[in-house]
Design an enzyme around this catalytic site. Structure first.
Site, PDB file in Angstrom:
ATOM      1  N   ASN A  10      28.512  23.110  25.355  1.00 64.25           N
ATOM      2  CA  ASN A  10      28.663  23.842  24.097  1.00 64.25           C
ATOM      3  C   ASN A  10      28.447  25.319  24.414  1.00 64.25           C
ATOM      4  O   ASN A  10      27.315  25.747  24.626  1.00 64.25           O
ATOM      5  CB  ASN A  10      27.607  23.332  23.094  1.00 64.25           C
ATOM      6  N   LYS A  12      28.825  27.795  22.523  1.00 63.76           N
ATOM      7  CA  LYS A  12      28.357  28.568  21.350  1.00 63.76           C
ATOM      8  C   LYS A  12      29.176  29.867  21.234  1.00 63.76           C
ATOM      9  O   LYS A  12      30.364  29.857  21.517  1.00 63.76           O
ATOM     10  CB  LYS A  12      26.860  28.844  21.469  1.00 63.76           C
ATOM     11  N   HIS A  93      25.752  20.503  14.248  1.00 64.53           N
ATOM     12  CA  HIS A  93      24.794  21.122  15.176  1.00 64.53           C
ATOM     13  C   HIS A  93      23.686  21.796  14.361  1.00 64.53           C
ATOM     14  O   HIS A  93      23.937  22.367  13.305  1.00 64.53           O
ATOM     15  CB  HIS A  93      25.519  22.153  16.055  1.00 64.53           C
ATOM     16  N   GLU A  95      22.215  24.504  14.689  1.00 60.05           N
ATOM     17  CA  GLU A  95      22.411  25.936  14.410  1.00 60.05           C
ATOM     18  C   GLU A  95      23.310  26.120  13.192  1.00 60.05           C
ATOM     19  O   GLU A  95      23.148  27.081  12.433  1.00 60.05           O
ATOM     20  CB  GLU A  95      22.983  26.642  15.652  1.00 60.05           C
ATOM     21  N   GLU A 165      19.554  15.936  19.454  1.00 56.08           N
ATOM     22  CA  GLU A 165      19.077  17.215  19.954  1.00 56.08           C
ATOM     23  C   GLU A 165      17.872  17.662  19.147  1.00 56.08           C
ATOM     24  O   GLU A 165      18.030  18.204  18.035  1.00 56.08           O
ATOM     25  CB  GLU A 165      20.163  18.278  19.803  1.00 56.08           C
ATOM     26  N   GLY A 171      17.553  25.492  23.652  1.00 60.70           N
ATOM     27  CA  GLY A 171      17.454  26.863  24.159  1.00 60.70           C
ATOM     28  C   GLY A 171      16.035  27.342  24.392  1.00 60.70           C
ATOM     29  O   GLY A 171      15.805  28.539  24.547  1.00 60.70           O
ATOM     30  N   SER A 211      17.887  21.896  26.345  1.00 64.36           N
ATOM     31  CA  SER A 211      17.374  22.427  27.616  1.00 64.36           C
ATOM     32  C   SER A 211      17.621  21.500  28.804  1.00 64.36           C
ATOM     33  O   SER A 211      16.779  21.422  29.710  1.00 64.36           O
ATOM     34  CB  SER A 211      15.882  22.775  27.473  1.00 64.36           C
TER      35      SER A 211
HETATM   36  C1  PEP Z   1      22.865  22.947  22.297  1.00 63.14           C
HETATM   37  O1  PEP Z   1      22.909  23.978  21.681  1.00 63.14           O
HETATM   38  O2  PEP Z   1      23.580  21.992  21.940  1.00 63.14           O
HETATM   39  C2  PEP Z   1      21.962  22.848  23.442  1.00 63.14           C
HETATM   40  C3  PEP Z   1      21.606  21.665  23.841  1.00 63.14           C
HETATM   41  O3  PEP Z   1      21.528  24.030  23.975  1.00 63.14           O
HETATM   42  P1  PEP Z   1      20.595  24.211  25.302  1.00 63.14           P
HETATM   43  O4  PEP Z   1      21.129  23.270  26.352  1.00 63.14           O
HETATM   44  O5  PEP Z   1      20.744  25.643  25.676  1.00 63.14           O
HETATM   45  O6  PEP Z   1      19.212  23.845  24.900  1.00 63.14           O
END
Ligand code: PEP
Length: 254
Positions: A10, A12, A93, A95, A165, A171, A211
């Site tokens: 992803n 973003k 997601h 976000e 997630e 992040g 992460s």
């Molecule tokens: C995400 O935004 O879907 C995600 C898992 O980000 P990160 O791997 O940076 O934690």
């Protein structure tokens, strides 16, 4: 029948055309790692250029509107991303749930629209740190997911993927405990079997996200009911992203 591990990047709101060389490197590496299904969801502007060149990886979008078209300034429909070459869309997601106020009902409507347009859907779910600290993570996530998933899906095993997630792991460099991932993925599996039956619900891939890096991927992929990863930061370079894909291939070999 078990599907291949699924590793999805992803990107973003990262990436202009200078990132096309990274996408090429990911595609080349994926051609040598056929045991793993590799895909990326770049910003909308890069869907078509990456799709045009990619030989192995699928390209997807990070969202779409729930309507087929109309007076929705700044929005994009499932048909439009599909026309640009997208084969899947990430929906719900955290976000988007947080910064765009997306409700479960809206996410579900987007899912229905995407599936009707022939796209595969990666449906995200996850709890905040506060919810986990209160001991409510499992009940929150299963309720959120149930309310976000379309009910009628043709061939859910192929057209649906779930991504768990934890919001606090995205992040941040923090990763959920393996025992917590196992518990959550097990509960999500039960829900999927309930909704779509054993044959399909038992096979829908459940990705972990938050992460994930090459260094921790092997341990995560060894957890029961983890069918791959949704990767943010570490998907922006071919080296780290394909390091994760390699870990998935190695874990799958046992
Ligand atoms: C995400 O935004 O879907 C995600 C898992 O980000 P990160 O791997 O940076 O934690």
């Amino acid at each position: 029948m078990s599907l291949r591990p699924y590793i999805v990047g992803n990107w973003k709101m990262h990436g202009t055309r200078t990132m096309l060389s990274e996408a090429r490197s990911i595609d080349r590496a994926a051609q040598r790692l056929m045991k793993v299904e590799v895909a990326i969801a770049p910003p909308y502007t890069l869907i078509h250029p990456i799709h045009r060149e990619a030989e192995q990886i699928a390209v997807g979008a990070q969202d779409c509107h729930e309507m087929e078209g109309g007076a929705h300034t700044g929005d994009i429909s499932a048909a439009m991303i599909s026309d640009a070459g997208a084969k899947f869309v990430i929906l719900g997601h955290s976000e988007r749930r947080q910064s765009h106020g997306e409700s479960n009902a809206l996410v579900k409507a987007k899912g229905e629209s995407a599936l009707a347009g022939g796209l595969r859907v990666i449906m995200c779910c996850g709890e905040t740190e506060e919810t986990r600290d209160k001991g409510d993570a499992v009940s929150f996530v299963t309720k959120q997911l149930k309310a976000s998933l379309p009910v009628e899906i043709d061939n859910p095993m192929e057209s649906l993927t779930v991504a768990y997630e934890p919001v606090w792991a995205i992040g941040t460099g923090k990763v959920a405990q393996p025992s917590d991932i196992e518990e959550m993925h097990g509960e999500i599996r039960k829900l999927l079997v309930n909704l779509y039956g054993e044959e399909h619900g038992g096979e829908v891939r459940i990705l972990y996200g938050g992460s994930v890096k090459p260094e921790n991927a092997g341990e995560i992929f060894a957890i029961p009911n983890v069918g791959g990863a949704l990767v943010g930061g570490a998907s922006l370079t071919a080296d780290s992203f394909m390091g994760i894909a390699l870990a998935a291939a190695e874990t799958d070999e046992g």
